[in-house]
Design a protein around this motif. Structure first.
Motif, PDB file in Angstrom:
ATOM      1  N   LYS A  30      13.040  10.587  -1.333  1.00 16.03           N
ATOM      2  CA  LYS A  30      13.482   9.205  -1.056  1.00 16.03           C
ATOM      3  C   LYS A  30      14.888   8.938  -1.629  1.00 16.03           C
ATOM      4  O   LYS A  30      15.401   7.836  -1.507  1.00 16.03           O
ATOM      5  CB  LYS A  30      12.493   8.206  -1.682  1.00 16.03           C
ATOM      6  N   TYR A  61      -5.612  -0.663   5.365  1.00 18.02           N
ATOM      7  CA  TYR A  61      -4.977  -1.119   4.128  1.00 18.02           C
ATOM      8  C   TYR A  61      -5.910  -2.048   3.347  1.00 18.02           C
ATOM      9  O   TYR A  61      -5.823  -2.140   2.125  1.00 18.02           O
ATOM     10  CB  TYR A  61      -3.630  -1.767   4.432  1.00 18.02           C
ATOM     11  N   ASN A  90       2.706   9.034   7.828  1.00 18.31           N
ATOM     12  CA  ASN A  90       1.378   8.523   7.491  1.00 18.31           C
ATOM     13  C   ASN A  90       0.241   9.400   8.013  1.00 18.31           C
ATOM     14  O   ASN A  90      -0.921   9.177   7.679  1.00 18.31           O
ATOM     15  CB  ASN A  90       1.231   7.081   7.986  1.00 18.31           C
ATOM     16  N   ARG A 127      -0.544  12.201   7.106  1.00 19.73           N
ATOM     17  CA  ARG A 127      -1.202  12.955   6.035  1.00 19.73           C
ATOM     18  C   ARG A 127      -2.531  12.331   5.622  1.00 19.73           C
ATOM     19  O   ARG A 127      -3.373  12.988   5.042  1.00 19.73           O
ATOM     20  CB  ARG A 127      -0.274  13.121   4.829  1.00 19.73           C
ATOM     21  N   TYR A 128      -2.709  11.057   5.929  1.00 20.94           N
ATOM     22  CA  TYR A 128      -3.958  10.384   5.551  1.00 20.94           C
ATOM     23  C   TYR A 128      -5.024  10.463   6.649  1.00 20.94           C
ATOM     24  O   TYR A 128      -6.169  10.079   6.434  1.00 20.94           O
ATOM     25  CB  TYR A 128      -3.690   8.912   5.236  1.00 20.94           C
ATOM     26  N   THR A 155       0.853  -1.192   0.000  1.00 18.17           N
ATOM     27  CA  THR A 155       0.000   0.000   0.000  1.00 18.17           C
ATOM     28  C   THR A 155       0.889   1.242   0.000  1.00 18.17           C
ATOM     29  O   THR A 155       2.058   1.158  -0.340  1.00 18.17           O
ATOM     30  CB  THR A 155      -0.945  -0.021   1.214  1.00 18.17           C
ATOM     31  N   GLY A 159       7.302  -0.799  -1.365  1.00 21.00           N
ATOM     32  CA  GLY A 159       7.712   0.599  -1.336  1.00 21.00           C
ATOM     33  C   GLY A 159       8.775   0.710  -0.263  1.00 21.00           C
ATOM     34  O   GLY A 159       9.220  -0.299   0.292  1.00 21.00           O
ATOM     35  N   ILE A 160       9.174   1.912   0.047  1.00 24.92           N
ATOM     36  CA  ILE A 160      10.179   2.098   1.110  1.00 24.92           C
ATOM     37  C   ILE A 160       9.813   3.324   1.933  1.00 24.92           C
ATOM     38  O   ILE A 160       9.326   4.319   1.383  1.00 24.92           O
ATOM     39  CB  ILE A 160      11.597   2.226   0.497  1.00 24.92           C
ATOM     40  N   GLY A 161      10.008   3.235   3.239  1.00 21.15           N
ATOM     41  CA  GLY A 161       9.796   4.395   4.106  1.00 21.15           C
ATOM     42  C   GLY A 161      11.062   5.241   4.140  1.00 21.15           C
ATOM     43  O   GLY A 161      12.146   4.767   3.784  1.00 21.15           O
ATOM     44  N   LEU A 203       1.342  -6.889   2.513  1.00 22.64           N
ATOM     45  CA  LEU A 203       2.459  -6.809   3.454  1.00 22.64           C
ATOM     46  C   LEU A 203       2.048  -6.530   4.886  1.00 22.64           C
ATOM     47  O   LEU A 203       2.630  -7.057   5.811  1.00 22.64           O
ATOM     48  CB  LEU A 203       3.349  -5.618   3.069  1.00 22.64           C
ATOM     49  N   ASP A 204       1.055  -5.646   5.045  1.00 23.62           N
ATOM     50  CA  ASP A 204       0.841  -5.137   6.398  1.00 23.62           C
ATOM     51  C   ASP A 204      -0.554  -4.550   6.591  1.00 23.62           C
ATOM     52  O   ASP A 204      -1.312  -4.369   5.627  1.00 23.62           O
ATOM     53  CB  ASP A 204       1.915  -4.099   6.757  1.00 23.62           C
ATOM     54  N   GLY A 246       7.491  -2.818   4.263  1.00 28.83           N
ATOM     55  CA  GLY A 246       6.299  -3.227   5.007  1.00 28.83           C
ATOM     56  C   GLY A 246       6.282  -2.272   6.182  1.00 28.83           C
ATOM     57  O   GLY A 246       6.398  -1.049   6.007  1.00 28.83           O
ATOM     58  N   PHE A 247       6.200  -2.810   7.393  1.00 28.29           N
ATOM     59  CA  PHE A 247       6.390  -1.980   8.582  1.00 28.29           C
ATOM     60  C   PHE A 247       7.576  -2.498   9.383  1.00 28.29           C
ATOM     61  O   PHE A 247       7.604  -2.402  10.599  1.00 28.29           O
ATOM     62  CB  PHE A 247       5.120  -1.937   9.434  1.00 28.29           C
ATOM     63  N   HIS A 282      12.297   1.581   6.131  1.00 35.20           N
ATOM     64  CA  HIS A 282      11.421   0.457   6.473  1.00 35.20           C
ATOM     65  C   HIS A 282      10.798  -0.140   5.213  1.00 35.20           C
ATOM     66  O   HIS A 282      10.568   0.552   4.220  1.00 35.20           O
ATOM     67  CB  HIS A 282      10.381   0.823   7.541  1.00 35.20           C
ATOM     68  N   GLY A 324       1.376   5.572  -1.027  1.00 32.82           N
ATOM     69  CA  GLY A 324       1.133   6.407  -2.204  1.00 32.82           C
ATOM     70  C   GLY A 324       1.802   5.832  -3.453  1.00 32.82           C
ATOM     71  O   GLY A 324       1.274   5.943  -4.572  1.00 32.82           O
ATOM     72  N   THR A 325       2.950   5.220  -3.289  1.00 34.91           N
ATOM     73  CA  THR A 325       3.767   4.803  -4.436  1.00 34.91           C
ATOM     74  C   THR A 325       3.065   3.861  -5.413  1.00 34.91           C
ATOM     75  O   THR A 325       3.132   4.087  -6.627  1.00 34.91           O
ATOM     76  CB  THR A 325       5.088   4.189  -3.922  1.00 34.91           C
TER      77      THR A 325
END
Ligand code: GLP
Length: 242
Positions: free
Chosen positions: A202, A80, A165, A167-168, A36, A132-134, A66-67, A140-141, A138, A38-39
């Motif tokens: 990123k 998610y 996160n 922002r959501y 999940t 994706g990547i945090g 993933l999570d 997933g989480f 990170h 934005g990416t």
């Protein structure tokens, strides 16, 4: 590792969707690991388009996300599960019972983690895992830590992750403090990994993850050890690679 850099977001999304679709075309009962954030939104849009155009059918496929946040119902707009329904599952022919997202409302969260890993193993492992990547590396989480867990587990979210996160959500206070995530081991068992990263913000973590030392301080750096890692970047995200 195969790194591809794109000068337009459309081309990047098209490449990501094309790769996922080609796996299902070759293996109609493929097991897809999904993500999940934005990416991947644009990739899912393209995938739905490919389905609508008759290029691919998901009727034999299954999926594992993933999570998921802990304590948020599947009907909550920021869950998610809700995201996956909105962006993908409601628009393609995947069988609802073959779509899996960890249940963040489970009474026994530890049992839910075990159940999730068993379900992945029963499905025959993941043919591909989209990632994706945090900003802190990170995946997933799986947050930076001295030790990383192998299987699906409960995590306390890093402040940086909660802020990113927020922002959501209406307020930062509403962002859950815990999540269920596949572990690094579950992710690394996938036959192919597809890491997608967009944006200047990123660029630094992409450089650390792909060219820095392999360390649990940057969980994404472990992806370097996967035999079949494909990375899709926009030019901004790839701008600090040497
Ligand atoms: C979230 C998700 C990750 C995702 C990451 C980046 O916290 N748990 O799976 O890859 O953050 O999200 P985005 O793509 O919105 O930057």
């Amino acid at each position: 590792m195969n790194i591809l850099t794109f000068n337009s977001e459309d081309k990047l999304n098209e490449a990501g969707a094309g790769l996922l679709a080609s796996i299902v075309q070759k293996k109609p009962d493929a097991v897809l690991g999904l993500a999940t954030g934005g990416t991947p939104v644009g990739i899912y849009e393209q995938l739905v388009k490919k389905y609508n155009d008759g290029f691919v059918s998901f009727k034999g496929a299954s999926s594992f996300n993933l999570d998921e946040y802990v304590g948020i119902a599947p009907t909550h707009e920021q869950s998610y599960r809700y995201y996956m329904q909105q962006h993908l599952f409601n628009h393609i022919d995947i069988k609802p019972e073959r779509t899996h997202v960890p249940n963040g409302m489970a009474e026994d969260l530890q049992a839910e983690c075990l159940r999730y890993d068993e379900a992945i193993a029963e499905a025959g492992q993941l043919d591909i895992q989209l990632l994706g990547i945090g900003h802190n590396g990170h995946i997933g989480f799986n947050e930076p830590a001295e030790e990383l867990s192998s299987g699906t587990h409960i995590v306390e979210l890093a402040e940086k992750t909660r802020q990113a996160n927020a922002r959501y959500f209406a307020t930062e206070e509403e962002v859950p403090r815990q999540a269920i995530t596949m572990g690094i081991g579950s992710i690394m068992k996938a036959k192919m990994l597809l890491l997608v990263v967009k944006g200047e913000d990123k660029a630094e973590i992409v450089q650390r993850a792909l060219q820095g030392p392999i360390t649990t301080d940057c969980p994404a750096s472990l992806l370097q050890t996967h035999p079949n890692l494909v990375v899709l970047l926009d030019e901004a995200a790839g701008s600090k690679l040497q």
